[in-house]
Write an enzyme that holds these catalytic residues in place. Structure first.
Site, PDB file in Angstrom:
ATOM      1  N   GLU A 237       0.786  -1.243   0.000  1.00  0.00           N
ATOM      2  CA  GLU A 237       0.000   0.000   0.000  1.00  0.00           C
ATOM      3  C   GLU A 237       0.819   1.296   0.000  1.00  0.00           C
ATOM      4  OE1 GLU A 237      -4.060  -1.784   2.063  1.00  0.00           O
ATOM      5  OE2 GLU A 237      -2.876  -0.313   3.172  1.00  0.00           O
TER       6      GLU A 237
ATOM      7  N   GLU B 254      -6.991  -7.664  -1.459  1.00  0.00           N
ATOM      8  CA  GLU B 254      -7.343  -7.354  -0.072  1.00  0.00           C
ATOM      9  C   GLU B 254      -8.740  -6.786  -0.023  1.00  0.00           C
ATOM     10  OE1 GLU B 254      -3.579  -5.590   2.388  1.00  0.00           O
ATOM     11  OE2 GLU B 254      -5.553  -4.941   3.022  1.00  0.00           O
TER      12      GLU B 254
END
Length: 888
Positions: free
Chosen positions: A471, A567
């Protein structure tokens, strides 16, 4: 007895005539102590181990996960600690040219001293350190000291000299700051699902190596399939001390293939190492595809593995060094090509595909995300914990796990089990949710870390992809940490770390696997946009992470399309049985208790859970069982949300070519609210994990309720053969009866490895009746032994009419059977007189589990198996079995 003596004699002869001798300095063989800075604490130390586990074992601190002990024991991480080991060395051991001291893992900032001589320092938990200690060892007793600095203080000091965003984790984490300054498990400073335990210690084995020539440190393999043959290249990574040396001998490789038959090749070696004493030697083998069976991910075929031995020999000794691994033969590609190749000129055809092609077939990846098995890294390597969790993943129908970037590179055993179970690994490098330094010392350490771990893990068939970080691309583009004023500075740092430093190493050592710079990212598109895409969440490329706690998570229409969902998740609470392992205080088990507030690390976490529950289920705060129902309903809500989202992604294979669904997260590190499907400590499955067995089923009828009120019906087929001339049965039920009020059958078909929307027109019922009915979907198809029931609830369950309170009778068979693993198997029979929503069977017994759970019961009778690893009686199981269900 004679045979025993013969075996012992053979082992001694082999040891005597094998040049390398390994002396373990682990606690079983070495006397270790640990003391703090002012010497007020001194106690036995463990290797492998860590300071928290040592203090807990000695009774200095209590159970670190009990109530508020994560904060109450934080003083441990602020102190400094010294581990001292005493061991003996023999004259024979010192009679070798090379004596190396090896630390497989040091957590983290430490100074090493042997017999009062400084020999080195460590700054990276993920690096193996090897020191030439021949000149410092002595015959008889030796003393090894490792002085550990406080990781909190070192991180703070580094940040004061060179601040790198972010500053600190959110206050609700109860954590510590600047984890990104250290090459340490990032989650050890706290995360939104776990506590802070910034430990120190020797978390992996420590040992001495004595040898004269060279050793095989690691083996990497590369396979290529072409023209009816497998071409296998083996690289032996050799070490010969820490200085430039000549290595002479014979390198050979033996592999046992089908037949069984052993194939061996070899070559003479006469090479000079580099200045650091290391060199690589390659051997190639050509194997007919007739003696090899391909390896497949779980659910798609068998996991065929072959024993491969690499030997280094010389004229005097038969084997100087030996390395054994298992290899599987499979091809793997990440296909990023124009989406029109699979979608034609449809709406979803803009952009690039992103999918895994295994052995020439595009396979939909089903799975979850893996966090460390324990918050203390030395306990996270426990083999039983790995076995249990990986078996649960396999049993949940998973074919891929993503090893998340805030944890650790897992143990060799972990990846071996993944090879054996058919679980592919999306492997993040260990950078997560932060910007990172790029000073020379940091980059040098990262370079060593990446080289060592790629070399260590590369041969595993289960490794599918490398990702540079978790991320961080989207964090920089989205200004998560207030980096916008220095965007170009941080972008340059980002490229320097993940592109200029890590990427060339991976591409050099493992050219057969894809390296993506970040997750999520747009893959190739991110690279063409300078590695920080304008929109890293662009659904037309790469992988995405998606979280939305405000919308109605049971509504499939809220979810955005994606090529690969790596995710996504929703929180729930663990069972009360599991939570009671963290507290025995009655006052803790209330939603407004200090204990429950302390355990929730996600900002506004309980608010979001409550909001999700209230959108679909009826739960009054005035209910006398509010707490117990909140826990149970949170698991219902989580399971239904992930079911809905996962099925949306599987359906979207048809029109967007979505090719992966990895929900967040598989496991936990403590007893607290989190996104997991497996509870910490007890190993209990949440409702979500039981649901995963259905929504990841290889064949699934998957309906989608549209905003219009119509229902699209998809047939999903993850098999290599088509489903033809099938029937989808749609039963319409009234909430007040176990007998369907209407049944219709529809012709259905779907190709292999695909999803297809069926030509089925389900009549939209009058809005006045939507509150009274629901649909059940089943499949009948030749060659399909089973397909789970699936359901559509046209309105939120809190608003349905006619649902009755059921009478539930449970019996347990007196007959006991044994399964293939010698576990006891009991038949548990359930009789009902009304529809039951989310029937949950539970027991206070440990060492067992119900094979299925969380039922929507639409028939008067069902049977479920209870599997017990321990000896119990049917009466004990009956007496301890309880149940819950939803009734508003």
């Amino acid at each position: 007895m004679g045979l025993l003596y013969l075996i012992i004699f053979f082992v001694l002869i082999t040891y005597t005539h094998c040049i390398i001798r390994i002396k373990s300095l682990n606690s079983e063989y070495t006397d270790w102590t640990v003391e703090n800075k002012n010497k007020s604490i001194s106690l036995p130390g463990s290797v492998p181990g860590g300071i928290y586990s040592d203090l807990q074992r000695a009774g200095v601190i209590g159970d670190i996960l009990y109530r508020f002990n994560d904060v109450l024991t934080r003083w441990v991480a602020y102190d400094t600690w010294t581990y001292t080991g005493r061991f003996n060395v023999t004259p024979n051991e010192l009679n070798t040219r090379i004596a190396s001291l090896v630390f497989d893992g040091v957590d983290t900032i430490a100074f090493v001293e042997l017999n009062d001589h400084p020999i080195g320092s460590t700054n990276n938990m993920f690096v193996r350190y090897v020191y030439d200690v021949k000149q410092y060892l002595k015959i008889g007793q030796n003393e090894l000291k490792i002085y550990f600095a406080s990781p909190i203080e070192v991180a703070k000091s580094r940040s004061e000299k060179n601040f790198i965003a972010p500053d600190c984790v959110p206050a609700v984490y109860h954590g510590e700051c600047h984890a990104n300054q250290l090459r340490k498990m990032q989650a050890s400073f706290a995360w939104d699902w776990g506590p802070a335990f910034p430990s120190v210690g020797l978390w992996k084995p420590v040992y001495l190596e004595f040898y004269n020539s060279a050793i095989i440190r690691s083996v990497t393999t590369h396979t290529v399939k072409k023209d009816g043959h497998w071409y296998l290249k083996i690289t032996a990574h050799l070490e010969s001390g820490q200085n430039r040396n000549q290595v002479q001998g014979f390198l050979s490789v033996a592999i046992t293939v089908e037949g069984p038959q052993k194939i061996t090749v070899g070559r003479n070696l006469d090479v000079n190492t580099r200045d650091d004493g290391k060199i690589e030697a390659e051997i190639e083998m050509t194997l007919s595809e007739n003696v090899i069976r391909e390896w497949w991910p779980n659910g798609y075929g068998d996991q065929n593995l072959y024993d491969l031995h690499v030997f280094l020999s010389n004229k005097i000794y038969k084997a100087v060094s030996v390395k054994h691994i298992q290899v599987g033969f499979r091809t793997i590609e990440v296909i990023e090509t124009n989406a029109t190749t699979v979608l034609g000129n449809s709406t979803g055809a803009e952009g690039l595909t992103f999918f895994f092609k295994i052995n020439g077939y595009p396979l939909f990846m089903k799975g979850s995300n893996w966090i460390p098995a324990h918050i203390l890294p030395e306990l996270g390597t426990d083999r039983k914990a790995a076995d249990d969790l990986l078996n649960y993943a396999r049993d949940g129908g998973m074919s891929m796990l993503r090893v998340w970037g805030g944890g650790v590179y897992e143990s060799d055993y972990f990846y071996e089990r993944c090879d054996q179970l058919g679980i592919l690994i999306w492997q993040d490098f260990l950078f997560a949710c932060a910007m990172y330094p790029v000073d020379a010392e940091f980059l040098k350490s990262v370079q060593t870390e990446v080289e060592q771990n790629v070399i260590r893990l590369q041969h595993h068939t289960s490794i599918a992809l490398w990702a540079g970080n978790n991320e961080n691309e989207v964090a920089l583009r989205g200004n998560w940490y207030g980096t916008q004023p220095k965007f170009y500075k941080y972008k340059a740092d980002y490229i320097k770390l993940y592109v200029d430093t890590i990427k060339p190493i991976v591409n050099s050592l493992d050219p057969g696997r894809r390296y993506v710079v970040s997750s999520p990212s747009n893959g190739i598109e991110s690279e063409t946009e300078g590695y920080i895409a304008r929109n890293p969440y662009d659904s037309r490329y790469g992988d995405t992470h998606y979280y939305n706690y405000l919308a109605d998570s049971w509504d499939p229409n809220i979810y955005p399309t994606t090529r690969f969902a790596s995710e996504y998740g929703f929180q729930s609470l663990p069972s009360i049985i599991t939570m009671k392992t963290a507290s025995n205080e009655t006052e803790d088990f209330k939603m407004d208790s200090e204990f429950f507030r302390h355990r929730q690390h996600s900002p506004n976490g309980y608010y979001y859970i409550r909001k999700q529950i209230n959108k679909r289920l009826k739960l009054s705060k005035n209910d006398t069982n509010y707490f117990e129902k909140f826990v149970f309903y949170s698991q219902i809500s989580q399971a239904m949300a992930i079911k809905t989202e996962t099925e949306f992604y599987r359906q979207s294979q048809a029109d967007w070519y979505t090719m992966g669904a990895l929900y967040w997260q598989l496991n936990d590190v403590w007893q607290a609210p989190s996104w997991s499907s497996i509870e910490y400590g007890t190993g209990k499955w949440k409702i979500l994990h039981y649901f995963a067995r259905s929504f990841f089923a290889p064949v699934l009828v998957s309906p989608r309720l549209l905003l219009s009120g119509d229902v699209d019906v998809y047939l999903i087929n993850d098999r290599f053969v088509p489903i033809v001339e099938a029937q989808i049965i749609v039963d319409v039920y009234n909430w007040s009866s176990l007998t369907a009020i209407d049944t219709k059958s529809y012709q259905a078909e779907v190709g292999p490895l695909s999803s297809k929307r069926q030509n089925i027109n389900i009549q939209v019922w009058d809005n006045r009746h939507k509150s009274e009915i629901f649909w059940r979907f089943t499949l009948k198809a030749e060659g399909v032994p089973s397909s789970p029931f699936n359901y559509v609830f046209p309105i939120p369950l809190k608003s349905i009419k006619g649902l009755k309170k059921p009478n539930i009778q449970i019996t347990v068979s007196k007959l006991q059977n044994r399964d293939n693993n010698n576990n006891l198997v009991f038949n548990v029979d359930v009789k009902v007189d009304a529809i039951v929503l989310f029937l949950w069977l539970d027991t206070t017994l440990t060492g067992g589990y119900f094979e299925e759970n969380g039922f929507v019961v639409t028939q008067p009778y069902l049977r479920v198996k209870y599997i017990s690893k321990i000896n119990i009686t049917s009466k004990t199981l009956y007496d301890t079995t309880t149940y819950q269900y939803y009734l508003h």
